[in-house]
Scaffold this motif. Structure first.
Motif, mmCIF file in Angstrom:
data_model
loop_
_atom_site.group_PDB
_atom_site.id
_atom_site.type_symbol
_atom_site.label_atom_id
_atom_site.label_comp_id
_atom_site.label_asym_id
_atom_site.label_seq_id
_atom_site.Cartn_x
_atom_site.Cartn_y
_atom_site.Cartn_z
ATOM 1 N N TRP A 18 -30.964 -16.246 -20.212
ATOM 2 C CA TRP A 18 -31.980 -16.579 -19.216
ATOM 3 C C TRP A 18 -32.126 -15.470 -18.176
ATOM 4 O O TRP A 18 -33.226 -15.180 -17.729
ATOM 5 C CB TRP A 18 -31.647 -17.897 -18.522
ATOM 6 N N THR A 19 -31.039 -14.837 -17.807
ATOM 7 C CA THR A 19 -31.079 -13.782 -16.799
ATOM 8 C C THR A 19 -31.759 -12.522 -17.324
ATOM 9 O O THR A 19 -32.430 -11.824 -16.568
ATOM 10 C CB THR A 19 -29.654 -13.451 -16.325
ATOM 11 N N ASN A 20 -31.609 -12.232 -18.604
ATOM 12 C CA ASN A 20 -32.059 -10.958 -19.153
ATOM 13 C C ASN A 20 -33.225 -11.035 -20.126
ATOM 14 O O ASN A 20 -33.707 -9.998 -20.574
ATOM 15 C CB ASN A 20 -30.875 -10.265 -19.843
ATOM 16 N N ALA A 27 -29.013 -5.644 -27.423
ATOM 17 C CA ALA A 27 -28.663 -5.742 -26.005
ATOM 18 C C ALA A 27 -27.863 -7.012 -25.735
ATOM 19 O O ALA A 27 -26.905 -7.000 -24.957
ATOM 20 C CB ALA A 27 -29.924 -5.710 -25.149
ATOM 21 N N LEU A 28 -28.234 -8.104 -26.391
ATOM 22 C CA LEU A 28 -27.507 -9.361 -26.215
ATOM 23 C C LEU A 28 -26.083 -9.249 -26.745
ATOM 24 O O LEU A 28 -25.140 -9.727 -26.112
ATOM 25 C CB LEU A 28 -28.243 -10.508 -26.907
ATOM 26 N N ARG A 40 -19.936 -9.449 -32.573
ATOM 27 C CA ARG A 40 -21.339 -9.614 -32.962
ATOM 28 C C ARG A 40 -21.563 -10.926 -33.704
ATOM 29 O O ARG A 40 -22.538 -11.640 -33.445
ATOM 30 C CB ARG A 40 -21.761 -8.423 -33.834
ATOM 31 N N THR A 41 -20.651 -11.262 -34.609
ATOM 32 C CA THR A 41 -20.841 -12.474 -35.408
ATOM 33 C C THR A 41 -20.815 -13.732 -34.543
ATOM 34 O O THR A 41 -21.581 -14.665 -34.780
ATOM 35 C CB THR A 41 -19.774 -12.566 -36.515
ATOM 36 N N THR A 42 -19.954 -13.756 -33.549
ATOM 37 C CA THR A 42 -19.886 -14.914 -32.642
ATOM 38 C C THR A 42 -21.189 -15.032 -31.869
ATOM 39 O O THR A 42 -21.737 -16.133 -31.714
ATOM 40 C CB THR A 42 -18.701 -14.770 -31.676
ATOM 41 N N THR A 62 -36.004 -9.920 -31.198
ATOM 42 C CA THR A 62 -36.144 -10.142 -29.758
ATOM 43 C C THR A 62 -35.854 -11.594 -29.435
ATOM 44 O O THR A 62 -36.361 -12.502 -30.084
ATOM 45 C CB THR A 62 -37.571 -9.782 -29.288
ATOM 46 N N VAL A 63 -35.034 -11.797 -28.411
ATOM 47 C CA VAL A 63 -34.664 -13.145 -27.969
ATOM 48 C C VAL A 63 -35.486 -13.489 -26.731
ATOM 49 O O VAL A 63 -35.523 -12.717 -25.764
ATOM 50 C CB VAL A 63 -33.160 -13.224 -27.623
ATOM 51 N N THR A 64 -36.161 -14.638 -26.778
ATOM 52 C CA THR A 64 -36.918 -15.128 -25.628
ATOM 53 C C THR A 64 -36.516 -16.564 -25.351
ATOM 54 O O THR A 64 -36.019 -17.266 -26.233
ATOM 55 C CB THR A 64 -38.440 -15.066 -25.879
#
Length: 79
Positions: A18-20, A27-28, A40-42, A62-64
């Protein structure tokens, strides 16, 4: 849509998003590694779980956010 409650670790992870957001999965992964000491897998496993619950959307790397942090916690307080 009804969202289930988040555990403490899921909550910390969701707050990172939510912050990013919007952000790339790379990046996540880096953020989760630094903040939560996750591999990474977690990161992908928990992200998939939260996407399945309708909180986030992963599309083309991309995560939104599908729902804002404020909306989520407002619903939790109503329940």
């Amino acid at each position: 849509m009804e969202y289930t409650k988040l555990g403490p670790v899921e909550g910390r992870f969701a707050d990172l998003i939510w912050t990013n957001a919007p952000m790339t999965t790379a990046a996540l992964v880096a953020l989760a590694r630094d903040a939560l000491d996750w591999k990474r897998t977690t990161t992908y496993t928990v992200l998939k779980r939260l996407c399945d619950r309708g909180l986030f959307l992963l599309e083309n790397g991309t995560v939104t956010a599908q729902i804002s942090r404020e909306e989520f916690y407002a619903q939790q307080s109503r329940e």
